[in-house]
Design a protein around this motif. Structure first.
Motif, PDB file in Angstrom:
ATOM      1  N   THR A   1     -58.271  64.179  72.307  1.00  0.00           N
ATOM      2  CA  THR A   1     -58.129  64.485  70.883  1.00  0.00           C
ATOM      3  C   THR A   1     -58.918  65.731  70.506  1.00  0.00           C
ATOM      4  O   THR A   1     -58.421  66.618  69.797  1.00  0.00           O
ATOM      5  CB  THR A   1     -58.586  63.290  70.032  1.00  0.00           C
ATOM      6  OG1 THR A   1     -57.753  62.159  70.311  1.00  0.00           O
ATOM      7  CG2 THR A   1     -58.508  63.603  68.549  1.00  0.00           C
TER       8      THR A   1
ATOM      9  N   GLN B   1     -55.587  52.682  73.037  1.00  0.00           N
ATOM     10  CA  GLN B   1     -55.292  54.107  73.015  1.00  0.00           C
ATOM     11  C   GLN B   1     -54.320  54.431  74.151  1.00  0.00           C
ATOM     12  O   GLN B   1     -54.375  53.825  75.225  1.00  0.00           O
ATOM     13  CB  GLN B   1     -56.569  54.936  73.176  1.00  0.00           C
ATOM     14  CG  GLN B   1     -57.575  54.758  72.056  1.00  0.00           C
ATOM     15  CD  GLN B   1     -58.358  53.460  72.180  1.00  0.00           C
ATOM     16  OE1 GLN B   1     -58.578  52.968  73.283  1.00  0.00           O
ATOM     17  NE2 GLN B   1     -58.787  52.923  71.056  1.00  0.00           N
TER      18      GLN B   1
ATOM     19  N   ALA C   1     -60.854  54.487  75.331  1.00  0.00           N
ATOM     20  CA  ALA C   1     -61.151  55.154  74.071  1.00  0.00           C
ATOM     21  C   ALA C   1     -61.853  56.486  74.321  1.00  0.00           C
ATOM     22  O   ALA C   1     -61.618  57.473  73.604  1.00  0.00           O
ATOM     23  CB  ALA C   1     -62.009  54.259  73.184  1.00  0.00           C
TER      24      ALA C   1
ATOM     25  N   ALA D   1     -59.315  59.088  75.361  1.00  0.00           N
ATOM     26  CA  ALA D   1     -58.533  59.458  74.172  1.00  0.00           C
ATOM     27  C   ALA D   1     -59.319  60.407  73.281  1.00  0.00           C
ATOM     28  O   ALA D   1     -58.765  61.361  72.724  1.00  0.00           O
ATOM     29  CB  ALA D   1     -58.137  58.199  73.401  1.00  0.00           C
TER      30      ALA D   1
ATOM     31  N   GLU E   1     -52.904  56.141  68.902  1.00  0.00           N
ATOM     32  CA  GLU E   1     -53.869  55.089  68.575  1.00  0.00           C
ATOM     33  C   GLU E   1     -53.117  53.915  67.958  1.00  0.00           C
ATOM     34  O   GLU E   1     -52.366  54.081  66.995  1.00  0.00           O
ATOM     35  CB  GLU E   1     -54.905  55.619  67.575  1.00  0.00           C
ATOM     36  CG  GLU E   1     -55.708  56.813  68.057  1.00  0.00           C
ATOM     37  CD  GLU E   1     -56.918  56.412  68.874  1.00  0.00           C
ATOM     38  OE1 GLU E   1     -57.205  55.201  68.934  1.00  0.00           O
ATOM     39  OE2 GLU E   1     -57.576  57.308  69.436  1.00  0.00           O
TER      40      GLU E   1
END
Length: 354
Positions: free
Chosen positions: A101, A163, A94, A97, A158
């Motif tokens: 992002t 992820q 996560a 990710a 997601e």
């Protein structure tokens, strides 16, 4: 992994504050090495018996971060993703990710000035795991490396199962060096919160984040270094007010090639190191990761384009340009709210690499 940024210094300033004025115990300072730079944590109100366990916990966490994000480690999570030549989504943590992002969002806002897929260009110019080139890369070599880049080729997915990262260009090579210091700094702050510590200043390289008060019961302050490698002089002072700060510059990490200074800041649009007059960009944001993402993008853009983007996005930014033999500074209205009066009396100590 090696990250390079400009030195930030913590300051103890005798100014009015909302912090407790009762005399607290002396500050506890922990420090070590990670990701090709140094980390430092300064704490107040913490029992001395916790020093060794905290030192170990911080170092262990940073080692794990490096094992995830490094392009210098062949067995890191990121290196395995970069070696993968397919287009199927690959599972990631996560945290990774989140970094990607944020990088994609800031990349879009800067119109690609910050691009985490420029790894082939970073490596071509000798700022990755490979050694610096013997000669200036040719136009053909630059074009070939550019053909393997582009934020449009990378996606974060997601799902209820976790992820994923997906690339539609087999040779896409993600380099998170421009975001790693900020991420690791925020991660240290989360560790402090889990440990029940409320007064701290944490840093990895040139990314810093603070909460609470220093050993004098006052807000944490930091200084932006004058952008020169010949001295450690203060350019400006700020009160972080619980925010993160990161500075990127073109003067520290460079080498000489064919009688020319080569900056580590690569412009994704040209595939070449920047050559404009902007030498330093400092960003204050709610997180160190956010600040660390913006500062490199602004450095790539140069002074005028950076100013326009800063004002459009209401960012707290301090820019320094080299005009002849002088440094010329510019700050956004949002940054001025953090600025400390130059007449304040200070006592400084280094919070970053020297």
């Amino acid at each position: 992994m090696r990250y390079w940024n400009i030195l930030l210094m913590t300051l103890a300033v005798g100014a009015l504050s909302a912090c407790d004025r009762a005399t607290p115990p002396p500050a506890m300072v922990l420090e070590g090495k990670t990701m090709g730079t140094v980390w430092r944590v300064t704490l107040t109100g913490v029992d001395a018996a916790r020093k060794v366990p905290l030192q170990q916990a911080i170092q262990q966490q940073l080692d794990q971060d490096n094992q995830t994000l490094s392009t210098w480690k062949a067995d890191s999570v990121l290196s395995r993703f970069n070696r993968y030549q397919g287009s199927e989504p690959q599972p990631v943590s996560a945290d990774m990710a989140d970094i990607v992002t944020v990088a994609l969002r800031i990349g879009a806002k800067t119109r690609g000035a910050i691009d985490i897929t420029v790894g082939p260009l970073v490596n071509l110019w000798g700022f990755g795991p490979a050694k610096p080139p013997a000669h200036t890369p040719t136009d053909e070599e630059i074009a070939a490396a550019k053909a393997q880049t582009g934020l449009a080729h990378l996606r974060v997915i997601e799902t209820v199962d976790g992820q994923w990262l997906q690339k539609d260009l087999p040779g896409l090579y993600v380099d998170l060096s421009t975001m790693g210091e900020g991420y690791a700094t925020d991660h240290q702050a989360r560790l402090m919160e889990r440990e029940g510590i409320n007064n701290y200043l944490v840093s990895v390289g040139g990314a810093v984040l603070s909460r609470g008060c220093n050993a004098q019961g006052q807000p944490w302050r930091v200084a932006i270094q004058k952008p020169t490698d010949s001295e450690y002089a203060i350019q400006a002072r700020v009160n972080l007010q619980g925010h993160g700060i990161s500075t990127s510059g073109s003067y520290r990490n460079y080498y000489e090639l064919d009688s020319k200074r080569i900056s580590h800041v690569i412009d994704p649009a040209t595939g070449r190191p920047i050559e404009h007059k902007l030498v330093s960009a400092t960003v204050i944001a709610t997180t160190a990761l956010e600040a660390d993402g913006w500062d490199t993008g602004l450095m790539v853009l140069g002074s005028e384009k950076a100013k326009a983007l800063v004002l459009q996005n209401h960012l707290a930014v301090y820019l320094i340009s080299k005009e002849g033999d002088k440094f010329v500074s510019w700050m956004s209205p949002q940054f001025s709210a953090f600025l400390i009066d130059d007449n304040a009396k200070i006592r400084s100590n280094y919070a970053g690499p020297v």
